[in-house]
Design an enzyme around this catalytic site. Structure first.
Site, PDB file in Angstrom:
ATOM      1  N   LYS A   1       3.532   7.649  -0.709  1.00 55.04           N
ATOM      2  CA  LYS A   1       2.118   7.816  -0.349  1.00 55.04           C
ATOM      3  C   LYS A   1       1.810   9.299  -0.450  1.00 55.04           C
ATOM      4  O   LYS A   1       2.719  10.114  -0.638  1.00 55.04           O
ATOM      5  CB  LYS A   1       1.860   7.306   1.075  1.00 55.04           C
ATOM      6  CG  LYS A   1       2.868   7.857   2.103  1.00 55.04           C
ATOM      7  CD  LYS A   1       2.635   7.305   3.501  1.00 55.04           C
ATOM      8  CE  LYS A   1       3.187   5.908   3.710  1.00 55.04           C
ATOM      9  NZ  LYS A   1       2.229   4.927   4.156  1.00 55.04           N
ATOM     10  N   ARG A   2       0.524   9.666  -0.325  1.00 59.87           N
ATOM     11  CA  ARG A   2       0.191  11.088  -0.313  1.00 59.87           C
ATOM     12  C   ARG A   2       1.013  11.796   0.765  1.00 59.87           C
ATOM     13  O   ARG A   2       1.319  11.223   1.807  1.00 59.87           O
ATOM     14  CB  ARG A   2      -1.316  11.273  -0.036  1.00 59.87           C
ATOM     15  CG  ARG A   2      -2.202  10.954  -1.235  1.00 59.87           C
ATOM     16  CD  ARG A   2      -1.901  11.846  -2.424  1.00 59.87           C
ATOM     17  NE  ARG A   2      -2.396  13.193  -2.232  1.00 59.87           N
ATOM     18  CZ  ARG A   2      -3.437  13.710  -2.877  1.00 59.87           C
ATOM     19  NH1 ARG A   2      -4.077  13.008  -3.790  1.00 59.87           N
ATOM     20  NH2 ARG A   2      -3.835  14.944  -2.644  1.00 59.87           N
TER      21      ARG A   2
ATOM     22  N   LYS B   1       1.452  -4.256   0.498  1.00 58.91           N
ATOM     23  CA  LYS B   1       2.147  -4.526  -0.774  1.00 58.91           C
ATOM     24  C   LYS B   1       3.643  -4.687  -0.541  1.00 58.91           C
ATOM     25  O   LYS B   1       4.290  -5.577  -1.113  1.00 58.91           O
ATOM     26  CB  LYS B   1       1.890  -3.376  -1.764  1.00 58.91           C
ATOM     27  CG  LYS B   1       0.424  -3.240  -2.157  1.00 58.91           C
ATOM     28  CD  LYS B   1       0.120  -1.896  -2.828  1.00 58.91           C
ATOM     29  CE  LYS B   1      -1.392  -1.664  -2.869  1.00 58.91           C
ATOM     30  NZ  LYS B   1      -1.758  -0.270  -3.215  1.00 58.91           N
TER      31      LYS B   1
END
Ligand code: 26V
Length: 796
Positions: A535-536, A647
């Site tokens: 992720k970021r 997800k």
């Protein structure tokens, strides 16, 4: 394909490069969806359906070849046809550049929503900007992040249809002319000082089984004149193109605005440019269809994806009042009934505001309109008797506190009939924090729409081994009705099924191990527990907590050479905003720790750490199906929802996470036994911060944490620069705003629960299967159905 290769690409088979084959294949695929696209467009007109417009500055699409083939049901036919020509579909798949027109979760959500709106046959259109350069490409040099421009269009874009005939003028600067009408009312006309032309580019978005195809319309900026010919002829060849360059700058590059409040004038120009072009376009369509601007709200719903398009509220008022002659009151009713707004973050530094001065200069008429909206809004409050100074100043569109600023969130709230958060917890916090006073005044406006993800891309396309197993076990109908995933529950204890489920995971892990070796040269064992945080990079997401645990685990392994440990591979990936110094330092730390740990024989190979560079949608599609453990460890109350969490769970990874964002709802569904929850709750975080964020006592009380911090601060992982992390450790010690130290012991203990479960493979597999079985609700089809019914008022 063959025809496309010959007649469009202009090559014969002997000369065609793999990229030529990719283009021919993409175009041949696109050809197959055009009939359905045209039919969908016709049907939308014929049935005079209410339309949905999704306005978003970001669409993080990724690749489209396999996605389009899957939705059309043509993947295998295409694979065979290519094989006959001696071409491998999977090789072509890897050649497509990602369309990375987004930063992270917000942009990817928009892409999932486009897929679901087409699948549910909603007459929808996405509007955004066709950036020449998407999110920067990340490389790691000696563990430090470097950014390079991304160039997705350099070999053309096979999916887009340029529409040079669809253009709109978008104005900036200038002045306002007022005149008195026959009825005594004042009319205002804005005379812009600069005009930019917005040119449309369309990409078809096909839904599941190809039944319905919507359009993603992205705007590119041009100057009205390509060249100042007089200047050119006088020899000023570069200066003659300066207007063009200034205009084109608007759609040149995506702001990497995760973490940098993009306060630049260019950012506001981007926002107004795309909001104005989109509104002009949808109004033209509406007028062609109905001829009656007053019916706009009956026929149109516009969703604002965050505040980035919020200037559209003032723009629609301008178009209605100044251009179409609608009275102010009616225009306001139409505007509110048309717009709705999604909030994606509570972080105060991420809430958009624009200096009044800038707004007055760049968009003078809009500033007037904003003042009028504000006056009307504050008058209404006084009527309602809610006019104490504190309330008025907190709900005013103008923040007077340090330099006057327009609050875009407030404008979006007022201009909308519904405002939503993106998870149950986040929506509750929206009511209690940023929009507290608004919520008191308009108690029915804020609603929740928990995010979702498209199962087509994130299960069917990304995870063929598991998809085949699901089709074999509960039938391929599960991709039409994801609720049927629940039928897997009865196989959770079936050893035969468990083995097949694990074999599918193992296949994905072997594939990822290959990718890891190719990209960073580290050998990882697919038998180890694959633990992923992708992720970021942001302090609130707490990659640092994960790295600290890795260090402590490493120290444990070497301190106890005879003890058995569950082998682990820690996988990190993510980009830091170019200007976010602390995030870049965390990337360097992860890499420094990886280097030492991976090279130390004393670990006996029990711990490997990899940081995969240039995280994007395609890399996510490789990592997620291969993960055993999903790291969702943000400081509670700070991650609005998360969508990666969904997800991973769908693909059978177990979550280790805080009670934040959608983790809360994932736990409700998968059950407490099948998720590893730890740490402070959002309320406790608030209390804790109120007491102070000095972490010295906490660290003193945790020998393990103290030891890990000592090693980092002492240069164990940075012998070339022993003081590299002195400031980082200091900040954590004295100003632990993200409560990394406070949550460390709980996190450590949760990781040991993970180890224990992993050692019991039967139990692990059972939990893994139950994750996949129980997360059908997180399909973005469900989310979009809720928006359609409760916000947009369209039938699904
Ligand atoms: C964050 C920050 C943080 C500090 C300074 C500037 C700044 C600017 C932007 C952002 C991100 C805001 C919007 C966003 O991307 N939110 C994400 O939206 C996802 C989809 O709803 C959600 O799953 C993520 O939790 C949320 O962070």
């Amino acid at each position: 394909m063959q025809r496309r290769l010959t007649y469009t690409v202009g090559k014969d088979n002997a000369d065609a490069s793999p990229r030529d084959w990719f283009v021919a294949t993409a175009l041949a695929t696109r050809d197959r969806l055009v009939p359905s696209w045209l039919a969908s467009t016709k049907r939308n007109y014929r049935e005079d359906r209410r339309r949905v417009y999704y306005l978003s500055l970001e669409f993080l699409i990724g690749r489209l070849l396999i996605d389009t083939l899957t939705n059309l049901g043509l993947t295998e036919a295409m694979r065979d046809a290519l094989a006959e020509l001696g071409v491998d579909l999977d090789m072509l798949r890897a050649l497509e550049p990602d369309a990375a027109l987004g930063n992270g979760g917000l942009g990817r959500l928009a892409a999932c929503f486009m897929d679901s709106m087409a699948t549910l046959e909603i007459a929808a259109m996405g509007y955004g900007i066709r950036y020449d350069h998407g999110l920067f490409r990340q490389t790691l040099k000696d563990g430090w992040q470097h950014e390079y421009p991304e160039d997705w269009l350099s070999f053309g874009n096979s999916w887009q249809f340029p529409r040079p005939e669809i253009t709109y003028d978008v104005g900036f600067f200038g002045h306002i002319e007022s005149s008195r009408l026959a009825d005594g009312m004042l009319a205002h006309v804005w005379r812009p000082g600069e005009t930019i032309v917005a040119v449309a580019y369309d990409t078809p978005v096909v839904g599941w089984r190809g039944k319905h195809v919507n359009t993603l319309r992205l705007w590119s900026a041009r100057a009205p004149d390509a060249l100042r010919l007089d200047a050119f002829n006088q020899g000023d060849h570069v200066g003659a193109q300066s207007e063009q360059a200034r205009a084109e700058a608007i759609s040149k590059v995506l702001y990497p605005s995760d973490s940098t409040p993009a306060g630049q004038e260019l950012r506001l120009r981007q926002e107004y440019f795309f909001a104005s072009a989109s509104l002009q376009d949808l109004i033209r369509r509406h007028m062609r269809q109905t001829g009656d601007i007053r019916r706009l709200a009956d026929k149109v719903a516009i969703q604002l994806n965050d505040t980035h398009p919020a200037i559209g509220v003032a723009e629609l008022m301008r178009l209605l009042v100044d251009v179409h002659g609608v009275g102010w009151k009616e225009a306001w009713r139409i505007t509110q009934a048309t717009f709705s707004y999604t909030n994606h973050t509570l972080l105060p530094e991420a809430l958009e505001t624009w200096p009044v001065q800038l707004m007055e200069r760049l968009l003078p008429r809009h500033m007037q309109i904003i003042y009028l909206i504000n006056a009307m809004h504050l008058d209404l409050l006084r009527e309602k008797g809610a006019s104490d100074a504190a309330t008025l100043s907190s709900v005013s569109l103008i923040d007077e506190r340090n330099g006057r600023h327009v609050r875009m969130g407030h404008l979006a709230f007022l201009g909308s009939h519904k405002v939503n958060g993106v998870s149950a917890l986040h929506s509750a916090l929206v009511k209690e924090t940023v929009f507290k006073d608004f919520h008191r005044l308009y108690p029915d406006r804020i609603v929740n729409k928990t995010n979702g993800v498209t199962f087509r891309r994130w299960l069917l396309e990304a995870n063929p081994p598991l998809s085949r197993l699901l089709a074999d076990t509960i039938g391929a109908g599960v991709f039409d009705e994801p609720e049927r995933l629940i039928e897997l529950e009865k196989f959770a204890d079936d050893v035969e099924f468990q083995n097949r489920f694990a074999a599918a995971k193992r296949e994905n892990k072997a594939r990822l191990a290959t990718t890891v070796f190719e990209r960073v040269g580290v050998r990882v064992d697919p038998a180890a527990l694959f633990d992923a945080q992708i992720k970021r990079i942001h302090e609130y997401k707490r990659q640092l907590l994960n790295v600290l645990e890795a260090v402590a685990f490493y120290q444990d392994i070497i301190a106890q050479p005879a003890r058995e440990f569950a082998p682990r591979v820690k996988i990190f990936a993510g980009k830091a905003a170019a200007s976010y110094h602390q995030a870049k330092l965390i990337i360097k730390l992860a890499n420094d720790v990886a280097k030492v740990v991976n090279a130390d024989p004393a670990t006996r190979g029990l711990l490997k750490i990899v940081f995969l560079p240039n995280y994007n949608v395609s890399l996510a599609e490789t990592i997620i199906p291969a993960a055993d453990l999903s790291e969702q460890i943000s400081t509670a109350g700070m991650e609005a929802s998360g969508t990666g969490n969904m997800k991973f769970a769908l693909n059978g990874a177990l979550t280790i996470g805080t009670l934040d964002g959608a983790n809360v709802e994932i736990r409700e569904r998968v059950g407490d036994d099948n998720i590893f929850i730890f740490g402070l709750t959002a309320r406790e975080v608030e209390e804790c911060r109120a007491k102070g964020i000095d972490a010295r006592e906490t660290i003193a009380a945790s020998p393990r944490l103290a030891e890990a911090l000592r090693a980092i601060a002492g240069g164990v992982f940075s012998p070339d620069d022993p003081h590299r992390y002195a400031q980082l450790v200091d900040t954590l010690t004295y100003y632990d705003h993200f409560l990394v130290a406070k949550d460390f012991d709980a996190y450590w203990e949760a990781q040991r629960r993970v180890d224990a479960r992993w050692r019991d493979q039967k139990a692990w597999r059972r939990s893994s299967i139950l994750n996949t079985a129980r997360v059908a609700w997180f399909s973005s089809d469900r989310t979009i159905r809720e928006y359609a019914q409760e916000i947009w008022n369209v039938a699904v």
